[in-house]
Design a protein around this motif. Structure first.
Motif, PDB file in Angstrom:
ATOM      1  N   LEU A  61      31.715 -29.045 -22.023  1.00 25.86           N
ATOM      2  CA  LEU A  61      31.856 -30.491 -21.866  1.00 25.86           C
ATOM      3  C   LEU A  61      33.296 -30.878 -21.537  1.00 25.86           C
ATOM      4  N   GLU A  62      34.249 -30.138 -22.086  1.00 20.16           N
ATOM      5  CA  GLU A  62      35.654 -30.419 -21.812  1.00 20.16           C
ATOM      6  C   GLU A  62      36.041 -30.038 -20.381  1.00 20.16           C
ATOM      7  N   HIS A  63      35.377 -29.006 -19.854  1.00 19.53           N
ATOM      8  CA  HIS A  63      35.705 -28.511 -18.511  1.00 19.53           C
ATOM      9  C   HIS A  63      34.447 -28.528 -17.641  1.00 19.53           C
ATOM     10  N   ALA A  64      33.697 -29.622 -17.716  1.00 21.89           N
ATOM     11  CA  ALA A  64      32.391 -29.683 -17.054  1.00 21.89           C
ATOM     12  C   ALA A  64      32.493 -29.493 -15.547  1.00 21.89           C
ATOM     13  N   GLU A  65      33.455 -30.130 -14.927  1.00 23.10           N
ATOM     14  CA  GLU A  65      33.575 -30.031 -13.468  1.00 23.10           C
ATOM     15  C   GLU A  65      33.920 -28.611 -13.044  1.00 23.10           C
ATOM     16  N   GLU A  66      34.836 -27.977 -13.779  1.00 18.97           N
ATOM     17  CA  GLU A  66      35.231 -26.602 -13.455  1.00 18.97           C
ATOM     18  C   GLU A  66      34.076 -25.619 -13.675  1.00 18.97           C
ATOM     19  N   PHE A  67      33.328 -25.825 -14.774  1.00 19.63           N
ATOM     20  CA  PHE A  67      32.199 -24.924 -15.041  1.00 19.63           C
ATOM     21  C   PHE A  67      31.134 -25.063 -13.950  1.00 19.63           C
ATOM     22  N   LEU A  68      30.894 -26.302 -13.544  1.00 17.70           N
ATOM     23  CA  LEU A  68      29.919 -26.530 -12.482  1.00 17.70           C
ATOM     24  C   LEU A  68      30.373 -25.860 -11.183  1.00 17.70           C
ATOM     25  N   ARG A 255      17.202  -0.128 -26.409  1.00 15.41           N
ATOM     26  CA  ARG A 255      17.956  -0.977 -25.496  1.00 15.41           C
ATOM     27  C   ARG A 255      19.216  -0.250 -25.042  1.00 15.41           C
ATOM     28  N   LEU A 256      19.614  -0.467 -23.788  1.00 12.90           N
ATOM     29  CA  LEU A 256      20.893   0.006 -23.281  1.00 12.90           C
ATOM     30  C   LEU A 256      21.845  -1.175 -23.251  1.00 12.90           C
ATOM     31  N   VAL A 257      23.016  -0.999 -23.825  1.00 16.21           N
ATOM     32  CA  VAL A 257      23.940  -2.108 -24.028  1.00 16.21           C
ATOM     33  C   VAL A 257      25.268  -1.803 -23.343  1.00 16.21           C
ATOM     34  N   ASP A 258      25.790  -2.797 -22.653  1.00 20.49           N
ATOM     35  CA  ASP A 258      27.100  -2.696 -22.031  1.00 20.49           C
ATOM     36  C   ASP A 258      28.160  -2.975 -23.086  1.00 20.49           C
ATOM     37  N   GLY A 259      29.043  -2.030 -23.310  1.00 25.05           N
ATOM     38  CA  GLY A 259      30.075  -2.215 -24.321  1.00 25.05           C
ATOM     39  C   GLY A 259      31.203  -3.116 -23.885  1.00 25.05           C
ATOM     40  N   ALA A 260      31.294  -3.394 -22.594  1.00 28.58           N
ATOM     41  CA  ALA A 260      32.404  -4.204 -22.100  1.00 28.58           C
ATOM     42  C   ALA A 260      32.179  -5.678 -22.406  1.00 28.58           C
ATOM     43  N   THR A 261      33.257  -6.393 -22.630  1.00 32.46           N
ATOM     44  CA  THR A 261      33.200  -7.840 -22.766  1.00 32.46           C
ATOM     45  C   THR A 261      34.448  -8.408 -22.124  1.00 32.46           C
ATOM     46  N   VAL A 262      34.429  -9.680 -21.838  1.00 33.36           N
ATOM     47  CA  VAL A 262      35.571 -10.280 -21.145  1.00 33.36           C
ATOM     48  C   VAL A 262      36.822 -10.180 -22.020  1.00 33.36           C
ATOM     49  N   ARG A 263      37.916  -9.781 -21.412  1.00 37.11           N
ATOM     50  CA  ARG A 263      39.198  -9.700 -22.108  1.00 37.11           C
ATOM     51  C   ARG A 263      40.025 -10.932 -21.770  1.00 37.11           C
ATOM     52  N   ILE A 264      40.571 -11.550 -22.795  1.00 43.44           N
ATOM     53  CA  ILE A 264      41.330 -12.779 -22.601  1.00 43.44           C
ATOM     54  C   ILE A 264      42.808 -12.469 -22.805  1.00 43.44           C
ATOM     55  N   ALA A 265      43.564 -12.602 -21.728  1.00 43.23           N
ATOM     56  CA  ALA A 265      44.998 -12.326 -21.774  1.00 43.23           C
ATOM     57  C   ALA A 265      45.768 -13.617 -22.013  1.00 43.23           C
ATOM     58  N   ARG A 266      47.005 -13.475 -22.452  1.00 41.88           N
ATOM     59  CA  ARG A 266      47.843 -14.643 -22.666  1.00 41.88           C
ATOM     60  C   ARG A 266      48.017 -15.401 -21.340  1.00 41.88           C
ATOM     61  N   GLY A 267      47.810 -16.678 -21.392  1.00 41.17           N
ATOM     62  CA  GLY A 267      47.951 -17.481 -20.191  1.00 41.17           C
ATOM     63  C   GLY A 267      46.654 -17.714 -19.437  1.00 41.17           C
ATOM     64  N   ASP A 268      45.598 -17.004 -19.795  1.00 45.24           N
ATOM     65  CA  ASP A 268      44.301 -17.219 -19.143  1.00 45.24           C
ATOM     66  C   ASP A 268      43.763 -18.611 -19.469  1.00 45.24           C
ATOM     67  N   THR A 269      43.183 -19.243 -18.484  1.00 46.86           N
ATOM     68  CA  THR A 269      42.465 -20.498 -18.723  1.00 46.86           C
ATOM     69  C   THR A 269      41.001 -20.181 -18.958  1.00 46.86           C
ATOM     70  N   VAL A 270      40.265 -21.162 -19.471  1.00 52.29           N
ATOM     71  CA  VAL A 270      38.841 -20.949 -19.704  1.00 52.29           C
ATOM     72  C   VAL A 270      38.119 -20.684 -18.379  1.00 52.29           C
ATOM     73  N   VAL A 271      38.616 -21.284 -17.292  1.00 58.25           N
ATOM     74  CA  VAL A 271      38.006 -21.050 -15.983  1.00 58.25           C
ATOM     75  C   VAL A 271      38.235 -19.606 -15.541  1.00 58.25           C
ATOM     76  N   ASP A 272      39.423 -19.063 -15.825  1.00 60.92           N
ATOM     77  CA  ASP A 272      39.685 -17.653 -15.529  1.00 60.92           C
ATOM     78  C   ASP A 272      38.683 -16.759 -16.255  1.00 60.92           C
ATOM     79  N   VAL A 273      38.444 -17.069 -17.514  1.00 55.79           N
ATOM     80  CA  VAL A 273      37.509 -16.279 -18.326  1.00 55.79           C
ATOM     81  C   VAL A 273      36.102 -16.374 -17.741  1.00 55.79           C
TER      82      VAL A 273
END
Length: 315
Positions: A61-68, A255-273
């Motif tokens: 909701l805070e970044h609705a336009e960017e998410f869209l 089930r086969l599961v992917d162990g990877a998940t998004v990594r959030i670095a310093r300076g990343d914005t939510v849109v980057d993630v």
């Protein structure tokens, strides 16, 4: 040519050879979770799942336009993700005990689990992650599992224990023994998710498909196999390992599961993630890994958006 005689000769040669079991490809009616949500056990509380959902919803909701924009302007997909976060933000929960924890943390987590379960705030799939069964952490792994389940008072329905750094058949044999002993004390069925964190856990130095031997040893005790990319050194080696695991898992109820998940670095914005995670989840789904691992609320919108879009395109 005496074909009957020749058939008899071949029968004699193969008389003592065991036939491999024929297992049909399983398509279970049970809905499978699309992710596991990891929370450090000491941070878990009875309202945790609802709080995570609200935080993820707030980010959209805070970044609705960017998410869209990330969704290519698909309003219907965005609405579907928001509806999901409000109704069921987490499909599979893991309380993570791999950071060092003492008995107090285990006991407190068990109390919070019981409270969340009583109020209906636990997902249908849930469990804990314990340390590896290596010499240094083995005692803590067993103690954590036993003490947590004693605190809960049972092995809850749908409960799965994720085990770090499973390396071979001997450890799976130990897990089966552990489950049998626990079930003598508590009601319920104990199953495991094994994390593979090195090539040797998939194929032994002798060239044996080690993961197939693990699955044979574990039988219905193994609910899932998770590949942890960091331990494989390169994408090429990881892809090869994944192929071997998929062959070994074919026709089995796991089930086969992917162990990877998004990594959030310093300076990343939510849109980057969101941008990175959408691509990551799409790639995993294309490779046949229908479940992933998340640990930050920002990952939930992109997880569900990518999964819904992939399901619609595959329909």
């Amino acid at each position: 040519m005496d074909l009957d005689g020749l058939t008899a000769e071949v029968d004699e040669i193969l008389a003592d050879v065991e036939e491999p079991p024929t297992t049909p490809h399983l398509r279970l009616a049970e809905r499978r979770p699309v992710h596991s949500w990891y929370v450090v056990a000491g941070d878990f509380h009875a309202d945790h799942v609802r709080d995570v959902g609200r935080e993820a919803e707030g980010l959209i909701l805070e970044h609705a336009e960017e998410f869209l924009d990330c969704l290519g302007g698909d309003d219907a997909l965005m609405a579907k993700v928001l509806e999901k976060l409000a109704a069921e933000p987490v499909e599979d929960l893991r309380l993570d005990f791999t950071p060092w924890t003492g008995d107090r943390v285990v006991d407190r987590a068990a109390v919070s689990w019981t409270s969340a379960s009583a109020s209906g705030d636990l997902p249908d799939h849930a469990g804990i992650r314990i340390p590896a069964l290596g010499r240094e952490t083995r005692a803590r792994a067993v103690r954590t599992l036993g003490r947590f389940l004693e605190g809960v008072g049972e092995v809850p329905p749908g409960f799965v224990v994720t085990v770090r750094t499973v390396t071979g058949v001997a450890q799976v044999e130990a897990l089966v023994h552990l489950a049998e002993r626990v079930e003598k004390e508590l009601t319920g069925n104990l199953r495991f998710e094994v994390q593979l964190e090195s090539p040797r856990a998939v194929i032994s130095p002798e060239g044996v498909l080690e993961i197939a031997r693990m699955l044979d040893e574990g039988r219905d005790r193994i609910a899932a196999v998770q590949l942890v990319p960091d331990g494989f050194g390169s994408d090429r080696l990881l892809e090869h390992a994944l192929t071997q695991v998929q062959v070994a898992a074919h026709g089995r109820d796991l089930r086969l599961v992917d162990g990877a998940t998004v990594r959030i670095a310093r300076g990343d914005t939510v849109v980057d993630v969101w941008t990175r995670h959408l691509a990551q989840v799409r790639r995993a789904l294309e490779r046949g890994l229908l479940q992933g691992r998340d640990a930050h609320p920002a990952a939930l919108p992109s997880r569900y958006a990518a999964t819904y879009a992939f399901s619609d395109s595959s329909a």
